[in-house]
Design an enzyme around this catalytic site. Structure first.
Site, PDB file in Angstrom:
ATOM      1  N   HIS A 178      10.966  41.550  39.930  1.00  0.00           N
ATOM      2  CA  HIS A 178      11.521  40.439  40.387  1.00  0.00           C
ATOM      3  C   HIS A 178      12.424  40.538  41.859  1.00  0.00           C
ATOM      4  O   HIS A 178      12.233  39.191  42.362  1.00  0.00           O
ATOM      5  CB  HIS A 178      12.692  39.775  39.392  1.00  0.00           C
ATOM      6  CG  HIS A 178      11.910  39.196  38.219  1.00  0.00           C
ATOM      7  ND1 HIS A 178      10.865  38.654  37.749  1.00  0.00           N
ATOM      8  CD2 HIS A 178      12.236  39.925  36.768  1.00  0.00           C
ATOM      9  CE1 HIS A 178      10.607  38.445  36.778  1.00  0.00           C
ATOM     10  NE2 HIS A 178      11.439  39.164  35.872  1.00  0.00           N
ATOM     11  N   HIS A 202       7.350  38.364  31.975  1.00  0.00           N
ATOM     12  CA  HIS A 202       8.005  37.303  33.134  1.00  0.00           C
ATOM     13  C   HIS A 202       7.050  37.592  34.374  1.00  0.00           C
ATOM     14  O   HIS A 202       6.681  38.952  34.449  1.00  0.00           O
ATOM     15  CB  HIS A 202       9.254  37.552  33.116  1.00  0.00           C
ATOM     16  CG  HIS A 202      10.087  37.425  31.903  1.00  0.00           C
ATOM     17  ND1 HIS A 202      10.587  38.337  31.232  1.00  0.00           N
ATOM     18  CD2 HIS A 202      10.598  36.336  31.358  1.00  0.00           C
ATOM     19  CE1 HIS A 202      11.220  37.871  30.048  1.00  0.00           C
ATOM     20  NE2 HIS A 202      11.305  36.513  30.123  1.00  0.00           N
TER      21      HIS A 202
END
Length: 425
Positions: free
Chosen positions: A204, A243
């Site tokens: 991320h 994710h």
């Protein structure tokens, strides 16, 4: 006490003890390993002999290996009650020991742990992140008082007095593995696969800041290192975290030589990774995002792998495969609802290893990303190890099919067909 079929996991957050007692394996006392800085003092690293060298004893040792791994638990990078805690890597290591998946139980040398390695350099990190961001994190590291924790970026992500150094060590552990895998591939047509048991995670983290529990983009840094140091031009990245790996996605969005493929839960954090995010400019078509509906489950992932991942990799013809291995899609983790099981991860690891063997001389390195239930994380990584060394899966001992709901097969089929149409697969 958590009981999952024949495996018992006892966790005490006060002492940091995690005890696994798998059926058919020896019993281990609760004080076998404590999760503290004394036991896991791996931040005091020295340069591994294989890093940019040709040490013949180590080369000979690699010739017999099926799996090599490195450990960077980042014990100082911790925030109380945060899911991305310093218990994560130690819980995996303990499960590996108790399931006899460490070097001391494999006299044939098929499993090797790299224990000494250099942290990544600032230049390594700056191949992906802005130097101002790296300097800021280093400054915080040097000025922060003991036990002070700052929330930084989004996610929420935090930093402690050791976060910068811990993150440099984690990235370095991955680069040392990459060096070893590449060295082994020069002497062995079936080289060992690498697995970096590291944290903080990385997929991320964006160019200028941390995000989503992630500090530095470990996989992205390794991709640039593979190109710059080893001349491996075409890098194929598979991200199976629940994710979307937005940081990795953005790092190579316009780069035709790095193919980023992510399948993740639709609508989950951070809200990116839609079907139409497929790269830009010269990199158009070298990014593939497949958002899956909640509840997708094992059969869906198998279909995704066979119908999407394999043909994309075959068409791209990579020189190396890197994997963002996130285990937060497991059914026991409430942060996502994909219904993956321990067996899902065994299947993925087996398939990726075979894909690397067929397409890029076996060169493949896994990097730990998410996974926050200590039991499911440890057992899923352990079964990944089983897959990578060719052992049978123990998933049937760990997984309880009674907790699974019916998979949304029609929605999954529609998602796969849509992505195949967009990318002409």
């Amino acid at each position: 006490m958590v009981v999952l079929n024949n495996l018992h996991c006892s966790l005490s957050s006060a002492t940091g003890n995690v005890l696994f007692l798998p059926a058919g394996h020896h019993s281990v006392s609760s004080n076998t390993r404590l999760f503290n800085g004394n036991v896991f003092s791996r931040s005091k690293n020295q340069r591994v002999t294989i890093r940019n060298s040709s040490s013949q004893p180590y080369i000979d040792q690699l010739n017999n290996a099926k799996l090599i791994y490195s450990v960077a638990p980042s014990m100082g990078h911790n925030k109380k009650s945060h899911p991305e805690s310093h218990f994560r890597v130690p819980s995996i290591v303990l499960a590996l020991e108790q399931l006899e998946l460490t070097p001391e139980f494999r006299d044939s040398g098929e499993i090797i742990e790299i224990k000494d390695f250099n942290p990544a350099s600032v230049d390594d990190i700056a191949s992906v992140h802005e130097r101002d961001y790296v300097s800021l994190l280093e400054f915080l590291d040097s000025t922060m008082k003991k036990d002070v924790v700052f929330n930084i970026g989004g996610g929420p992500t935090y930093a402690t007095e050791t976060t910068f150094q811990d993150s440099m060590v984690a990235a370095g552990a991955g680069l040392a593995l990459l060096d070893s895998v590449v060295a082994a591939s020069k002497i062995n047509k079936d080289p060992p696969v690498g697995f970096a048991l590291i944290r903080p995670p990385g997929h991320h983290a964006v160019q200028h800041k941390p995000m989503g529990f992630c500090v530095f983009g470990n996989v992205a840094i390794a991709a640039r290192y593979a190109q710059r140091v080893h001349g491996l031009k075409r890098v194929f990245i598979i991200d199976f975290d629940a994710h979307h790996g937005n940081g990795t996605n953005d790092a190579f969005y316009d780069d035709p030589d790095v193919f980023f493929l992510s399948f993740h839960q639709d609508g989950s954090y951070p809200g990116t990774g839609k079907f139409n995010e497929a790269g830009a400019g010269a990199g158009e078509g070298a990014t593939l995002n497949l958002p899956l509906p909640a509840g997708s489950g094992d059969a869906a992932v198998r279909a995704v792998f066979d119908e999407v991942v394999v043909p994309c990799a075959q068409r791209f013809k990579p020189d190396i495969i890197l994997v963002s291995a996130g285990y937060d899609g497991h059914v026991l983790i409430p942060l996502a609802q994909l219904q993956f099981t321990t067996g899902t991860y065994y299947m993925l690891a087996s398939g990726i290893k075979e894909l690397a063997r067929d397409l890029c001389g076996g060169r493949c390195v896994f990097f730990l990303e998410g996974g926050y239930n200590l039991e499911s994380l440890a057992l899923s990584v352990a079964d990944t190890f089983h897959a990578l060394i060719g052992d049978p899966s123990l998933a049937s001992e760990f997984d309880d099919p009674n907790v699974l709901c019916e998979e949304p097969k029609a929605q999954v089929k529609e998602a796969i067909q849509r992505i195949k149409h967009i990318h002409s697969l």
